[in-house]
Enzyme design. Sequence first.
Site, PDB file in Angstrom:
ATOM      1  N   LYS A   9      -3.825 -51.399  55.227  1.00 54.97           N
ATOM      2  CA  LYS A   9      -4.611 -50.859  54.490  1.00 54.97           C
ATOM      3  C   LYS A   9      -4.847 -51.039  52.942  1.00 54.97           C
ATOM      4  O   LYS A   9      -3.807 -51.699  52.695  1.00 54.97           O
ATOM      5  CB  LYS A   9      -4.121 -49.245  54.641  1.00 54.97           C
ATOM      6  CG  LYS A   9      -4.953 -48.283  53.596  1.00 54.97           C
ATOM      7  CD  LYS A   9      -4.274 -46.949  53.611  1.00 54.97           C
ATOM      8  CE  LYS A   9      -4.591 -46.101  52.933  1.00 54.97           C
ATOM      9  NZ  LYS A   9      -4.796 -46.492  51.399  1.00 54.97           N
ATOM     10  N   LYS A  14       0.161 -55.232  50.626  1.00 55.67           N
ATOM     11  CA  LYS A  14      -0.079 -56.657  51.352  1.00 55.67           C
ATOM     12  C   LYS A  14       0.176 -57.717  50.577  1.00 55.67           C
ATOM     13  O   LYS A  14       0.950 -58.732  51.020  1.00 55.67           O
ATOM     14  CB  LYS A  14      -1.147 -56.678  51.773  1.00 55.67           C
ATOM     15  CG  LYS A  14      -1.629 -55.827  53.261  1.00 55.67           C
ATOM     16  CD  LYS A  14      -3.270 -56.068  53.714  1.00 55.67           C
ATOM     17  CE  LYS A  14      -4.208 -55.913  52.554  1.00 55.67           C
ATOM     18  NZ  LYS A  14      -4.285 -54.346  52.070  1.00 55.67           N
ATOM     19  N   LYS A  40     -10.628 -58.297  47.037  1.00 51.86           N
ATOM     20  CA  LYS A  40     -10.050 -58.018  45.903  1.00 51.86           C
ATOM     21  C   LYS A  40      -9.617 -59.342  45.046  1.00 51.86           C
ATOM     22  O   LYS A  40      -9.283 -59.285  43.714  1.00 51.86           O
ATOM     23  CB  LYS A  40      -8.785 -57.247  46.171  1.00 51.86           C
ATOM     24  CG  LYS A  40      -8.724 -56.048  45.071  1.00 51.86           C
ATOM     25  CD  LYS A  40      -7.884 -55.015  45.453  1.00 51.86           C
ATOM     26  CE  LYS A  40      -6.506 -54.999  46.127  1.00 51.86           C
ATOM     27  NZ  LYS A  40      -5.449 -54.063  46.197  1.00 51.86           N
ATOM     28  N   ASP A 125      -8.574 -52.485  56.311  1.00 50.85           N
ATOM     29  CA  ASP A 125      -9.335 -51.207  56.566  1.00 50.85           C
ATOM     30  C   ASP A 125     -10.562 -51.553  57.301  1.00 50.85           C
ATOM     31  O   ASP A 125     -10.981 -50.490  58.226  1.00 50.85           O
ATOM     32  CB  ASP A 125      -9.987 -50.784  55.143  1.00 50.85           C
ATOM     33  CG  ASP A 125      -8.742 -50.407  54.146  1.00 50.85           C
ATOM     34  OD1 ASP A 125      -8.679 -49.265  53.954  1.00 50.85           O
ATOM     35  OD2 ASP A 125      -8.260 -51.486  53.555  1.00 50.85           O
TER      36      ASP A 125
HETATM   37  P1  ADP Z   1      -2.685 -54.555  48.721  1.00 49.64           P
HETATM   38  O1  ADP Z   1      -2.660 -55.942  48.627  1.00 49.64           O
HETATM   39  O2  ADP Z   1      -2.344 -54.011  50.243  1.00 49.64           O
HETATM   40  O3  ADP Z   1      -4.096 -54.059  48.367  1.00 49.64           O
HETATM   41  P2  ADP Z   1      -0.868 -54.570  46.360  1.00 49.64           P
HETATM   42  O4  ADP Z   1      -0.075 -55.548  47.214  1.00 49.64           O
HETATM   43  O5  ADP Z   1      -1.757 -55.072  45.617  1.00 49.64           O
HETATM   44  O6  ADP Z   1      -1.717 -53.975  47.712  1.00 49.64           O
HETATM   45  O7  ADP Z   1       0.085 -53.519  45.954  1.00 49.64           O
HETATM   46  C1  ADP Z   1      -0.609 -52.202  45.341  1.00 49.64           C
HETATM   47  C2  ADP Z   1       0.199 -51.898  44.231  1.00 49.64           C
HETATM   48  O8  ADP Z   1       1.375 -51.115  44.948  1.00 49.64           O
HETATM   49  C3  ADP Z   1       0.808 -52.962  43.349  1.00 49.64           C
HETATM   50  O9  ADP Z   1       0.174 -52.899  42.133  1.00 49.64           O
HETATM   51  C4  ADP Z   1       2.334 -52.753  43.367  1.00 49.64           C
HETATM   52  O10 ADP Z   1       2.670 -52.540  42.160  1.00 49.64           O
HETATM   53  C5  ADP Z   1       2.512 -51.544  44.191  1.00 49.64           C
HETATM   54  N1  ADP Z   1       3.582 -51.745  45.324  1.00 49.64           N
HETATM   55  C6  ADP Z   1       3.477 -52.729  46.436  1.00 49.64           C
HETATM   56  N2  ADP Z   1       4.758 -52.642  47.123  1.00 49.64           N
HETATM   57  C7  ADP Z   1       5.701 -51.743  46.356  1.00 49.64           C
HETATM   58  C8  ADP Z   1       6.980 -51.613  46.381  1.00 49.64           C
HETATM   59  N3  ADP Z   1       7.746 -51.702  47.583  1.00 49.64           N
HETATM   60  N4  ADP Z   1       7.461 -50.795  45.332  1.00 49.64           N
HETATM   61  C9  ADP Z   1       6.789 -50.334  44.419  1.00 49.64           C
HETATM   62  N5  ADP Z   1       5.682 -50.818  44.149  1.00 49.64           N
HETATM   63  C10 ADP Z   1       5.015 -51.362  45.086  1.00 49.64           C
HETATM   64 MG    MG Z   2      -4.117 -57.328  48.211  1.00 53.39          MG
END
Ligand code: ADP
Ligand code: MG
Length: 279
Positions: A9, A14, A40, A125
Site C-alpha cells: 500500500k 516500501k 511518487k 494500491d
Molecule cells: P511507500 O514507499 O510505501 O509509499 P515510504 O517508504 O515512503 O512508503 O514510507 C512512508 C514514511 O514512513 C516514510 O517517510 C518513513 O519515514 C516512514 N517509515 C517507513 N518505515 C518506517 C519504520 N520502520 N519506522 C519508522 N518510520 C518508518
Molecule cells: Mg515509495
Amino acid sequence: MKQIAIYGKGGIGKSTTSSNLSAALADRNLAVMQIGCDPKRDSTRMLMQGRLIPTVLDLIREKGEANLGSSDVIFEGYRGIRCVEAGGPEPGVGCAGRGIIATFQLLERLDAFKGDVILYDVLGDVVCGGFAMPMRKGYAQEIYLVTSGELMALYAANNICKAIARISQNSRQICRLGGIICNARNTPGEKELVEAFAKSVGSRVLTYIPRDEIVQHAELNTMTVIEYEPESDQAGRYRELAEAVMTNTSFIIPSFLEMEELEQMGRSFLTPRSGVRER
Ligand code: ADP
Ligand code: MG
C-alpha cells in the site's frame, strides 16, 4: 540475476524498506539496481543523498525516447547502486502504469537489466496492467509484500496475492510470493495478525521490521538507516531482511481472502471494548 519486486500500500514503507534492502545488498558487494515503479518517484531518494532523480517518463516527454541513453536515466547512488525512477503521468491525465511500461521498454533497448540483484519498488494500491508489469512480463520472479497490521495495508497485500494467483494461472511467466515483510505500525496484536494473514495466504513473515524513529533521523539526513547508523538495531533488521531474501527457497502461488475474512481476522486480535457491541 535475481529480480525481486516489493509491493504494498502507498505510504506503508516500501521505499524505505527497498532502499535499506538495496543498501544492505550493496554492502555485500553485490551489483544492485533499484527501479522505482511508483508515480511518487521518491523510491531511490535515500540512495541518492536526497536527490529526486529525473524520471524516465519526464525524460521521454522532454527529449524523446530515441534520444535517451543509459546515462540519462540511470543514476549511481550509494555504493554504486544503479537507480531509476519510472515516474508517472501528468496529474489528471493518462494512465499511472504507463510510466512502468515505457521505462521497461527503454531499459530493454539500453540493455540495462543487468547486475546481481534488480529490485522493483512498486505501488500496490492498484494492480492495473502497468503496475502488474514487473510480475506479468517475467521481470520479477520473486514478490515480497510490505504490510503493517492496519486493515487497509493487509487489504492491499491481499489484492496483490490475488494478482499473483491470477497471473500465475493465466501466463507461463514464473512469479511467486517469496514472503511478507511486516513493517510495524504498532497496531494491536500486529505481529500475530500479520503472521496469521501470511499463513492464511500460504506464506510466512520473512522479517519483522520495528517502527523506529531512527528511520526519520536517517530520512532527514537523506540517508538509508544502513548508511546513517550501520551499527543500529534497525540497520541489523534490514541486513536480516537482505539475508532472508538472498537465502530464500520458499516461493508459492498465494491464496487470498475475502474482505469479511480479513476483517474477522483483524477483530480476533483486538481486545473487545467493554460496553460496545462487536460484530
Ligand atoms: P511507500 O514507499 O510505501 O509509499 P515510504 O517508504 O515512503 O512508503 O514510507 C512512508 C514514511 O514512513 C516514510 O517517510 C518513513 O519515514 C516512514 N517509515 C517507513 N518505515 C518506517 C519504520 N520502520 N519506522 C519508522 N518510520 C518508518
Ligand atoms: Mg515509495
